[in-house]
Design a protein around this motif. Structure first.
Motif, PDB file in Angstrom:
ATOM      1  N   LYS A 136       3.483   5.053   2.400  1.00 36.34           N
ATOM      2  CA  LYS A 136       4.482   4.661   3.305  1.00 36.34           C
ATOM      3  C   LYS A 136       4.882   5.469   4.477  1.00 36.34           C
ATOM      4  O   LYS A 136       4.913   5.306   5.401  1.00 36.34           O
ATOM      5  N   GLU A 137       5.404   6.727   4.071  1.00 35.25           N
ATOM      6  CA  GLU A 137       5.952   7.795   5.068  1.00 35.25           C
ATOM      7  C   GLU A 137       4.906   8.080   5.859  1.00 35.25           C
ATOM      8  O   GLU A 137       5.149   8.276   7.084  1.00 35.25           O
ATOM      9  N   TYR A 138       3.699   8.155   5.324  1.00 39.17           N
ATOM     10  CA  TYR A 138       2.663   8.760   6.264  1.00 39.17           C
ATOM     11  C   TYR A 138       1.809   7.595   7.140  1.00 39.17           C
ATOM     12  O   TYR A 138       0.805   7.867   7.702  1.00 39.17           O
ATOM     13  N   ARG A 139       2.367   6.498   6.905  1.00 43.65           N
ATOM     14  CA  ARG A 139       1.782   5.046   7.424  1.00 43.65           C
ATOM     15  C   ARG A 139       0.138   5.172   7.180  1.00 43.65           C
ATOM     16  O   ARG A 139      -0.591   5.037   7.982  1.00 43.65           O
ATOM     17  N   LEU A 140      -0.053   5.178   5.781  1.00 37.70           N
ATOM     18  CA  LEU A 140      -1.495   5.199   5.371  1.00 37.70           C
ATOM     19  C   LEU A 140      -1.850   4.045   4.897  1.00 37.70           C
ATOM     20  O   LEU A 140      -2.059   3.729   3.822  1.00 37.70           O
ATOM     21  N   ASP A 141      -2.056   2.858   5.621  1.00 37.71           N
ATOM     22  CA  ASP A 141      -2.359   1.428   5.345  1.00 37.71           C
ATOM     23  C   ASP A 141      -1.418   1.089   3.966  1.00 37.71           C
ATOM     24  O   ASP A 141      -2.156   0.107   3.202  1.00 37.71           O
ATOM     25  N   TYR A 142      -0.373   1.275   4.178  1.00 36.00           N
ATOM     26  CA  TYR A 142       0.759   0.981   2.985  1.00 36.00           C
ATOM     27  C   TYR A 142       0.643  -0.696   2.743  1.00 36.00           C
ATOM     28  O   TYR A 142       0.647  -1.023   1.472  1.00 36.00           O
ATOM     29  N   THR A 143       0.313  -1.418   3.640  1.00 37.75           N
ATOM     30  CA  THR A 143       0.273  -2.887   3.471  1.00 37.75           C
ATOM     31  C   THR A 143      -0.836  -3.430   2.757  1.00 37.75           C
ATOM     32  O   THR A 143      -0.583  -4.849   2.486  1.00 37.75           O
ATOM     33  N   ARG A 144      -1.705  -2.737   2.488  1.00 37.84           N
ATOM     34  CA  ARG A 144      -2.918  -3.175   1.785  1.00 37.84           C
ATOM     35  C   ARG A 144      -3.402  -2.370   0.661  1.00 37.84           C
ATOM     36  O   ARG A 144      -4.270  -2.710   0.101  1.00 37.84           O
ATOM     37  N   ILE A 145      -2.216  -1.556   0.079  1.00 35.87           N
ATOM     38  CA  ILE A 145      -2.696  -0.948  -1.143  1.00 35.87           C
ATOM     39  C   ILE A 145      -2.248  -1.856  -2.590  1.00 35.87           C
ATOM     40  O   ILE A 145      -1.522  -2.729  -2.608  1.00 35.87           O
ATOM     41  N   LYS A 146      -3.070  -1.361  -3.468  1.00 38.99           N
ATOM     42  CA  LYS A 146      -2.932  -1.866  -4.872  1.00 38.99           C
ATOM     43  C   LYS A 146      -2.878  -0.521  -5.674  1.00 38.99           C
ATOM     44  O   LYS A 146      -3.694   0.270  -5.251  1.00 38.99           O
ATOM     45  N   ILE A 147      -1.963  -0.342  -6.782  1.00 34.91           N
ATOM     46  CA  ILE A 147      -2.105   0.472  -7.654  1.00 34.91           C
ATOM     47  C   ILE A 147      -2.169   0.145  -9.103  1.00 34.91           C
ATOM     48  O   ILE A 147      -1.580  -0.741  -9.482  1.00 34.91           O
ATOM     49  N   ALA A 148      -3.204   0.658  -9.861  1.00 35.34           N
ATOM     50  CA  ALA A 148      -3.669   0.195 -11.035  1.00 35.34           C
ATOM     51  C   ALA A 148      -3.429   1.535 -11.843  1.00 35.34           C
ATOM     52  O   ALA A 148      -3.465   2.638 -11.447  1.00 35.34           O
ATOM     53  N   SER A 149      -3.138   1.343 -13.192  1.00 36.09           N
ATOM     54  CA  SER A 149      -3.189   2.511 -14.058  1.00 36.09           C
ATOM     55  C   SER A 149      -3.733   2.170 -15.401  1.00 36.09           C
ATOM     56  O   SER A 149      -4.160   0.999 -15.596  1.00 36.09           O
ATOM     57  N   ARG A 150      -4.170   3.017 -15.925  1.00 34.29           N
ATOM     58  CA  ARG A 150      -4.672   3.068 -17.453  1.00 34.29           C
ATOM     59  C   ARG A 150      -4.277   4.234 -18.227  1.00 34.29           C
ATOM     60  O   ARG A 150      -4.007   5.276 -17.638  1.00 34.29           O
ATOM     61  N   SER A 151      -4.329   4.141 -19.737  1.00 32.89           N
ATOM     62  CA  SER A 151      -4.198   5.216 -20.382  1.00 32.89           C
ATOM     63  C   SER A 151      -5.145   6.382 -20.601  1.00 32.89           C
ATOM     64  O   SER A 151      -6.380   6.002 -19.851  1.00 32.89           O
ATOM     65  N   ASN A 152      -5.145   7.244 -20.882  1.00 31.38           N
ATOM     66  CA  ASN A 152      -6.210   8.313 -20.974  1.00 31.38           C
ATOM     67  C   ASN A 152      -7.435   7.997 -21.810  1.00 31.38           C
ATOM     68  O   ASN A 152      -8.462   8.614 -21.814  1.00 31.38           O
ATOM     69  N   SER A 153      -7.261   6.859 -22.832  1.00 32.09           N
ATOM     70  CA  SER A 153      -8.251   6.599 -23.365  1.00 32.09           C
ATOM     71  C   SER A 153      -9.426   6.096 -22.682  1.00 32.09           C
ATOM     72  O   SER A 153      -9.312   5.210 -21.835  1.00 32.09           O
ATOM     73  N   SER A 154     -10.673   6.625 -22.903  1.00 33.43           N
ATOM     74  CA  SER A 154     -11.733   5.977 -22.248  1.00 33.43           C
ATOM     75  C   SER A 154     -12.195   4.589 -22.295  1.00 33.43           C
ATOM     76  O   SER A 154     -12.960   4.089 -21.391  1.00 33.43           O
ATOM     77  N   ASP A 155     -11.902   4.036 -23.210  1.00 32.95           N
ATOM     78  CA  ASP A 155     -12.114   2.468 -23.424  1.00 32.95           C
ATOM     79  C   ASP A 155     -11.050   1.724 -22.644  1.00 32.95           C
ATOM     80  O   ASP A 155     -11.140   0.357 -23.139  1.00 32.95           O
ATOM     81  N   SER A 156     -10.142   2.214 -22.347  1.00 32.32           N
ATOM     82  CA  SER A 156      -8.972   1.291 -21.789  1.00 32.32           C
ATOM     83  C   SER A 156      -9.247   0.691 -20.269  1.00 32.32           C
ATOM     84  O   SER A 156     -10.104   1.557 -19.608  1.00 32.32           O
ATOM     85  N   ASN A 157      -8.822  -0.484 -19.969  1.00 31.23           N
ATOM     86  CA  ASN A 157      -9.182  -0.886 -18.797  1.00 31.23           C
ATOM     87  C   ASN A 157      -7.900  -0.890 -17.809  1.00 31.23           C
ATOM     88  O   ASN A 157      -6.798  -0.333 -18.130  1.00 31.23           O
ATOM     89  N   PHE A 158      -8.410  -0.742 -16.426  1.00 33.03           N
ATOM     90  CA  PHE A 158      -7.024  -0.552 -15.424  1.00 33.03           C
ATOM     91  C   PHE A 158      -6.127  -1.786 -15.496  1.00 33.03           C
ATOM     92  O   PHE A 158      -6.684  -2.976 -15.665  1.00 33.03           O
ATOM     93  N   GLN A 159      -4.888  -1.576 -15.304  1.00 32.12           N
ATOM     94  CA  GLN A 159      -3.987  -2.562 -15.150  1.00 32.12           C
ATOM     95  C   GLN A 159      -3.192  -2.806 -13.878  1.00 32.12           C
ATOM     96  O   GLN A 159      -2.765  -1.614 -13.371  1.00 32.12           O
ATOM     97  N   LEU A 160      -3.306  -3.699 -13.149  1.00 37.26           N
ATOM     98  CA  LEU A 160      -2.646  -3.480 -11.801  1.00 37.26           C
ATOM     99  C   LEU A 160      -1.036  -3.419 -12.062  1.00 37.26           C
ATOM    100  O   LEU A 160      -0.485  -4.155 -12.725  1.00 37.26           O
ATOM    101  N   LYS A 161      -0.487  -2.497 -11.420  1.00 37.63           N
ATOM    102  CA  LYS A 161       0.902  -2.058 -11.341  1.00 37.63           C
ATOM    103  C   LYS A 161       1.611  -2.462 -10.076  1.00 37.63           C
ATOM    104  O   LYS A 161       3.129  -2.681 -10.274  1.00 37.63           O
TER     105      LYS A 161
END
Length: 108
Positions: free
Chosen positions: A71-96
């Motif tokens: 947001k601060e650097y105005r880098l297409d903030y209006t279109r972002i999605k952030i997802a995460s997953r645990s360190n486990s290699s078999d886990s899937n990304f979850q939209l946060k």
């Protein structure tokens, strides 16, 4: 992105986002950028995305820092999605977080 390989602006955006996120996450001592990919989304054929992968040591602080930085650097903030997953290699990304509240789809 509008094409498989991206245009000049997409590549500029990728470089700037990586640069600023590495600075932000490193300065706060919570992580770093771990890579990226650009191309067709696996679940949405004909749709393209730029994904930036970050390793963070605190998910909540990491998400807040990423949002603040983009947001601060105005880098297409209006279109972002952030997802995460645990360190486990078999886990899937979850939209946060999605800048567009009605769009809760997510695909790598």
């Amino acid at each position: 992105m509008k094409s498989l390989t991206g245009n000049k602006r997409d590549h500029w955006l990728k470089e700037k986002v990586i640069e600023y996120l590495n600075e932000e996450l490193g300065w706060r001592g919570i992580g770093n950028v771990d890579g990226f990919d650009m191309g067709e989304q696996t679940a949405f054929k004909g749709k393209y995305a730029l994904n930036i992968f970050c390793v963070v040591y605190d998910e909540e602080k990491g998400i807040a820092s990423i949002k603040r930085c983009l947001k601060e650097y105005r880098l297409d903030y209006t279109r972002i999605k952030i997802a995460s997953r645990s360190n486990s290699s078999d886990s899937n990304f979850q939209l946060k977080y999605s800048a567009k509240k009605k769009d809760q789809t997510f695909s790598i």
